[in-house]
Design a protein around this motif. Structure first.
Motif, PDB file in Angstrom:
ATOM      1  N   UNK A   1     -14.339   7.741  -0.406  1.00  0.00           N
ATOM      2  CA  UNK A   1     -13.026   7.399  -0.937  1.00  0.00           C
ATOM      3  C   UNK A   1     -12.630   5.952  -0.755  1.00  0.00           C
ATOM      4  N   UNK A   2     -13.513   5.134  -0.162  1.00  0.00           N
ATOM      5  CA  UNK A   2     -13.154   3.741   0.112  1.00  0.00           C
ATOM      6  C   UNK A   2     -12.913   2.957  -1.172  1.00  0.00           C
ATOM      7  N   UNK A   3     -13.713   3.222  -2.206  1.00  0.00           N
ATOM      8  CA  UNK A   3     -13.531   2.493  -3.462  1.00  0.00           C
ATOM      9  C   UNK A   3     -12.130   2.664  -4.018  1.00  0.00           C
ATOM     10  N   UNK A   4     -11.665   3.900  -4.074  1.00  0.00           N
ATOM     11  CA  UNK A   4     -10.308   4.160  -4.562  1.00  0.00           C
ATOM     12  C   UNK A   4      -9.265   3.580  -3.608  1.00  0.00           C
ATOM     13  N   UNK A   5      -9.544   3.678  -2.300  1.00  0.00           N
ATOM     14  CA  UNK A   5      -8.600   3.140  -1.328  1.00  0.00           C
ATOM     15  C   UNK A   5      -8.438   1.636  -1.438  1.00  0.00           C
TER      16      UNK A   5
ATOM     17  N   UNK B   1      -4.873   0.117  -2.088  1.00  0.00           N
ATOM     18  CA  UNK B   1      -4.247  -0.464  -0.904  1.00  0.00           C
ATOM     19  C   UNK B   1      -4.730  -1.873  -0.586  1.00  0.00           C
ATOM     20  N   UNK B   2      -5.960  -2.186  -0.915  1.00  0.00           N
ATOM     21  CA  UNK B   2      -6.544  -3.452  -0.510  1.00  0.00           C
ATOM     22  C   UNK B   2      -7.194  -3.336   0.857  1.00  0.00           C
ATOM     23  N   UNK B   3      -8.047  -4.321   1.182  1.00  0.00           N
ATOM     24  CA  UNK B   3      -8.818  -4.271   2.422  1.00  0.00           C
ATOM     25  C   UNK B   3      -7.921  -4.311   3.652  1.00  0.00           C
ATOM     26  N   UNK B   4      -6.883  -5.141   3.622  1.00  0.00           N
ATOM     27  CA  UNK B   4      -6.039  -5.302   4.809  1.00  0.00           C
ATOM     28  C   UNK B   4      -5.328  -3.998   5.153  1.00  0.00           C
ATOM     29  N   UNK B   5      -4.724  -3.355   4.179  1.00  0.00           N
ATOM     30  CA  UNK B   5      -3.993  -2.112   4.453  1.00  0.00           C
ATOM     31  C   UNK B   5      -4.943  -0.976   4.813  1.00  0.00           C
ATOM     32  N   UNK B   6      -6.098  -0.945   4.162  1.00  0.00           N
ATOM     33  CA  UNK B   6      -7.037   0.139   4.453  1.00  0.00           C
ATOM     34  C   UNK B   6      -7.564   0.016   5.884  1.00  0.00           C
ATOM     35  N   UNK B   7      -7.835  -1.200   6.334  1.00  0.00           N
ATOM     36  CA  UNK B   7      -8.227  -1.390   7.733  1.00  0.00           C
ATOM     37  C   UNK B   7      -7.075  -1.035   8.670  1.00  0.00           C
TER      38      UNK B   7
ATOM     39  N   UNK C   1      -8.753 -10.219   3.476  1.00  0.00           N
ATOM     40  CA  UNK C   1      -7.930 -10.774   2.396  1.00  0.00           C
ATOM     41  C   UNK C   1      -6.796  -9.841   2.011  1.00  0.00           C
ATOM     42  N   UNK C   2      -5.726 -10.425   1.502  1.00  0.00           N
ATOM     43  CA  UNK C   2      -4.553  -9.656   1.111  1.00  0.00           C
ATOM     44  C   UNK C   2      -4.764  -8.988  -0.237  1.00  0.00           C
TER      45      UNK C   2
ATOM     46  N   UNK D   1     -17.625  -2.952  -8.204  1.00  0.00           N
ATOM     47  CA  UNK D   1     -18.097  -1.561  -8.248  1.00  0.00           C
ATOM     48  C   UNK D   1     -18.732  -1.124  -6.932  1.00  0.00           C
ATOM     49  N   UNK D   2     -19.026  -2.087  -6.063  1.00  0.00           N
ATOM     50  CA  UNK D   2     -19.781  -1.779  -4.845  1.00  0.00           C
ATOM     51  C   UNK D   2     -19.175  -0.663  -3.997  1.00  0.00           C
ATOM     52  N   UNK D   3     -17.881  -0.693  -3.643  1.00  0.00           N
ATOM     53  CA  UNK D   3     -17.377   0.335  -2.728  1.00  0.00           C
ATOM     54  C   UNK D   3     -17.592   1.759  -3.234  1.00  0.00           C
ATOM     55  N   UNK D   4     -17.380   1.967  -4.518  1.00  0.00           N
ATOM     56  CA  UNK D   4     -17.554   3.311  -5.075  1.00  0.00           C
ATOM     57  C   UNK D   4     -19.025   3.708  -5.101  1.00  0.00           C
TER      58      UNK D   4
END
Length: 387
Positions: free
Chosen positions: A59-63, A67-73, A181-182, A323-326
């Protein structure tokens, strides 16, 4: 700090923190006994954590898009802190399953997936080293914990130790979030060409087979390292050295293979790791000379670490950062399947002296599958216009 460095440092810090999941065995026996569970159930908690890890990674790709990397972390930091803190304070046998198995396992998937996605944004000429450093940090987490925990836990107890770890992990993943990154996705203008590149299903299958075939030998040896070393004729001291060389090779292989791939190209670097794995397996199968056995264990560790670092880089090269995360979430399920297959192979007699040669030779079969997958990916890349 340059933006490329921030991507790598953010990913490495996050993985260093959540990689401590693989130090679970350091506290599991005392923890499970204190909460009224059987010692053997500790392995079940770890297995659940790996399932949650893989599910979250899907689910990281959709996340990242939402949300972006900062919020997901940030989400990963909260889940990790709550999970470890709940386990440290809990008195009920089901608490470790929820705290470590579900919450910390999910935090691992979110943090790891985001970390490798950040490394995938690094330009191609430095992407291999970036991926190596980020996934190497994940392997370094349990190494650091393994050096510290045996000295600290007897003095403070597992509850205090786990509570301190909860604070440290939350703080480190939070720091990684600040460094991330934001933006919610790579800049539109810079990613347009890669966004138009199709991702054929056969490419995903080839990447999946490359990861599964390349990782399986290492996972088998990791899952029964000490018994295999003993079956090869090593004494207790030498068997311990073999296990240490395996772990050290894993860590060094992740960073070294990534760096090497930036210089010789990803296909050549992947081919090198597969050849190294085959040579190491051959040595372990035919010789019980201690020097050969120890070298074989180091080689298996290096090769496994190399595959772990290079598959994310190869995936990013093939599909692009957007496309990488998905795609990588799907490819990573190969590691989970190989991890499930490893104990089955061991249970068939891998840790006995009589079965040892056959087991090591049998592990050459998945390497052939990985070679075929690599050839398919290389041929496909060569046939694409402008490549």
């Amino acid at each position: 700090m340059p933006s490329t460095a921030r991507l790598v440092v953010s990913g490495a810090v996050a993985n260093l923190a959540v990689g401590t999941l693989f130090g679970w065995s350091l506290v599991a026996p005392a923890l499970m006994t204190d909460v009224g569970a059987s010692d053997s159930s500790g392995s079940g908690v770890f297995a659940l954590a790996l399932v949650a890890f893989s599910a979250a990674l899907l689910g990281v790709g959709r996340g990242l898009r939402r949300l972006g990397a900062r919020r997901l972390l940030g989400v990963a930091a909260v889940l990790a802190g709550v999970g470890l803190g709940l386990t440290a304070a809990g008195r009920w046998a089901g608490v470790p399953w929820i705290g470590v198995g579900l919450l910390f396992g999910t935090a691992n998937g979110l943090a790891y997936g985001t970390a490798v996605a950040l490394a995938a944004r690094v330009p191609g000429g430095r992407r291999g080293l970036a991926s190596g450093l980020v996934v190497g940090a994940y392997a370094a987490g349990p190494v650091v914990l393994g050096l510290v925990a045996p000295r600290v836990l007897p003095a403070v107890g597992w509850r205090t130790g786990l509570a301190v770890l909860a604070v440290l992990v939350t703080g480190l993943v939070g720091l990684a979030a600040v460094l991330a990154p934001v933006d919610r996705a790579p800049a539109r203008g810079s990613e347009q060409p890669e966004r138009r590149v199709p991702v054929p299903f056969r490419s995903v299958v080839a990447l999946w087979l490359l990861f599964a075939g390349g990782a399986l030998p290492g996972l088998v040896v990791f899952s029964a390292a000490a018994p295999l070393a003993s079956a090869a004729g090593l004494g207790a001291g030498a068997a311990g050295a073999a296990v240490s060389l395996l772990a050290a090779g894993n860590l060094a292989g992740r960073v070294g293979a990534g760096w090497w791939s930036d210089r010789v190209g990803r296909p050549a670097a992947v081919a090198s790791t597969l050849v190294l794995s085959a040579v190491a397996l051959g040595g372990l199968a035919v010789s019980t000379v201690p020097a050969v056995v120890l070298t074989g264990f180091a080689g298996i560790g290096l090769a496994y670490g190399g595959v772990s670092a290079l598959v994310p880089a190869v995936t990013a090269d093939r599909v692009g950062p957007r496309a990488f995360p998905t795609v990588y979430g799907r490819v990573f399920t190969a590691w989970g399947c190989a991890g499930l297959a490893a104990p089955l192979l061991v249970s068939q007699g891998a840790a006995t002296a009589s079965a040892r040669p056959e087991v090591f030779l049998l592990l050459a079969a998945p390497l052939l599958v990985a070679v075929a997958a690599l050839m398919s990916l290389t041929a496909e890349a060569g046939s694409r216009p402008g490549r």
